[in-house]
Design a protein around this motif. Structure first.
Motif, PDB file in Angstrom:
ATOM      1  N   GLY A 248      -6.245  -1.201   1.346  1.00 21.93           N
ATOM      2  CA  GLY A 248      -4.865  -1.318   1.826  1.00 21.93           C
ATOM      3  C   GLY A 248      -3.848  -1.613   0.748  1.00 21.93           C
TER       4      GLY A 248
ATOM      5  N   GLY B 259       5.613   0.375   3.004  1.00 22.51           N
ATOM      6  CA  GLY B 259       6.441   0.407   4.208  1.00 22.51           C
ATOM      7  C   GLY B 259       6.765  -0.979   4.752  1.00 22.51           C
TER       8      GLY B 259
ATOM      9  N   GLY C 153       0.894  -1.155   0.000  1.00 22.31           N
ATOM     10  CA  GLY C 153       0.000   0.000   0.000  1.00 22.31           C
ATOM     11  C   GLY C 153       0.933   1.204   0.000  1.00 22.31           C
TER      12      GLY C 153
HETATM   13  N1  PMP Z   1      -3.002  -4.763   3.938  1.00 22.09           N
HETATM   14  C1  PMP Z   1      -3.795  -3.957   4.638  1.00 22.09           C
HETATM   15  C2  PMP Z   1      -5.094  -4.494   5.127  1.00 22.09           C
HETATM   16  C3  PMP Z   1      -3.423  -2.638   4.888  1.00 22.09           C
HETATM   17  O1  PMP Z   1      -4.225  -1.824   5.605  1.00 22.09           O
HETATM   18  C4  PMP Z   1      -2.187  -2.166   4.380  1.00 22.09           C
HETATM   19  C5  PMP Z   1      -1.795  -0.742   4.618  1.00 22.09           C
HETATM   20  N2  PMP Z   1      -2.171   0.168   3.627  1.00 22.09           N
HETATM   21  C6  PMP Z   1      -1.396  -3.036   3.622  1.00 22.09           C
HETATM   22  C7  PMP Z   1      -1.830  -4.332   3.438  1.00 22.09           C
HETATM   23  C8  PMP Z   1      -0.116  -2.599   2.989  1.00 22.09           C
HETATM   24  O2  PMP Z   1       0.849  -2.217   3.929  1.00 22.09           O
HETATM   25  P1  PMP Z   1       1.905  -1.095   3.592  1.00 22.09           P
HETATM   26  O3  PMP Z   1       1.179   0.227   3.658  1.00 22.09           O
HETATM   27  O4  PMP Z   1       2.937  -1.228   4.645  1.00 22.09           O
HETATM   28  O5  PMP Z   1       2.422  -1.340   2.220  1.00 22.09           O
END
Ligand code: PMP
Length: 326
Positions: free
Chosen positions: A234, A187, A184
């Motif tokens: 996400g 990170g 997402g």
């Molecule tokens: N899965 C879910 C359910 C999330 O809320 C997120 C965060 N946006 C992610 C995956 C991806 O994580 P990241 O932002 O660390 O890439």
């Protein structure tokens, strides 16, 4: 978890989540698949890690002061984590979420007393009121306000480099062939991948992007596409974010919405584990990866949150059918 004594704060329960082998879903494969159960963090998602990390860094260097408002945009999980950490530490929390956020996440935000601003997800990314544009503007207009900015703050990645990465390395005793996770902000993947590759450069890193996101085309062809619609909360974004570490990614798949929802339903019924939709996307990615690998590969993935945040979507056949996801 891993500590038999009581904790002095709910914040001390963040991280140190179990890494478990998925025995049934991949029973016919020579590969070993392990998932890190991040929905066991106290607020229910992996984002507890970055919420605590970003807030404590900001407290240390004075960007965040007692009585300040914490303002952030989020697909819902970071918002809930910031609410938990913020409440524990005595800050007010206000969040911007997209109008397609699940009912369950919204109800939880309201239960925590968080002020919620709803962004119209049909607006183009350059629109001043689009999801990504509202928050920096509000932050600039609001006195005594701290904007963690998970989409642009490298402390997001650092939180995973400091915690999630070392936990996985130790839990797997350093024997890992593939690390596969959703992106997402990027990170999670960036922080974990940096730690793992520093310890074993042979580890291959696979990113799972969401339908409608710009990342996949950018990674494979260095081209920017117009962002489209996607239903997996996400995953993906409409901009190339500074938290996306493309140089640490060996391959990227873009999961179709339908496949992510179906895999989340399937894992519930095979493993008895209730995961969120992005975790379903990771399961789909592992199945695709297994089609390209031979032998006993050791694969690690992340279950970022649980199905409880999406019951009215994942297990609602009418909702799924209306969107052609069944
Ligand atoms: N899965 C879910 C359910 C999330 O809320 C997120 C965060 N946006 C992610 C995956 C991806 O994580 P990241 O932002 O660390 O890439």
């Amino acid at each position: 978890m891993g500590n038999a004594r009581c904790h002095q704060s709910v914040l001390d329960c963040i991280g140190h989540t179990p890494l478990v082998r998925l025995n049934r879903m991949f029973a016919d494969s020579p590969a070993e698949v392990y998932a890190k159960l991040e929905f066991l963090n106290p607020s229910g998602s992996i984002k507890d890690r970055i919420a605590r990390y970003m807030i404590e860094r900001a407290e240390q260097d004075g960007r965040l002061k007692p009585g300040d408002l914490i303002l952030e945009n989020s697909s819902g999980n970071t918002a809930l984590s910031l609410a938990m950490v913020g409440l524990q530490k005595g800050y007010r929390v206000k969040v911007v979420v997209r109008d397609r956020v699940s009912r369950e996440k919204l109800d939880q935000l309201h239960a925590l007393g968080v002020e919620v601003v709803m962004a119209d997800s049909s607006l183009p990314p350059e629109h001043p009121d689009s999801y990504n544009n509202i928050t920096p503007r509000l932050a600039a207009q609001t006195p005594n306000c701290y904007f963690p900015d998970q989409h642009g703050n490298r402390e997001n990645n650092d939180a995973h480099y400091a915690t999630t990465g070392p936990e996985i390395w130790e839990q797997m005793e350093g024997r890992i062939d593939y690390f596969l996770a959703g992106v997402g902000t990027g990170g999670t993947l960036g922080g974990v991948a940096r730690y793992l590759k520093e310890h074993d450069p042979r580890i291959k890193v696979i990113a799972i992007d969401g339908q409608g996101s710009v990342y996949h085309e950018y990674f494979h062809h260095k081209r920017m596409v117009r962002p489209g619609e996607g239903l997996v909360e996400g995953l993906g974004d409409e901009f190339i974010l500074p938290t996306m570490d493309f140089d640490l990614i060996d391959d990227m798949y873009q999961v179709p919405d339908r496949e992510a929802f179906q895999a989340a339903r399937e894992i519930a019924r095979t493993e008895g584990i209730l995961v969120g939709v992005s975790s379903g996307g990771c399961i789909w990615g592992i199945e695709r990866l297994l089609g390209q690998t031979e032998g006993p590969a050791r694969i690690v993935t992340i279950f970022s949150d649980g199905a409880a945040r999406y019951l009215t979507k994942i297990f609602n056949e009418e909702w799924l059918r209306e969107r052609d996801l069944l």
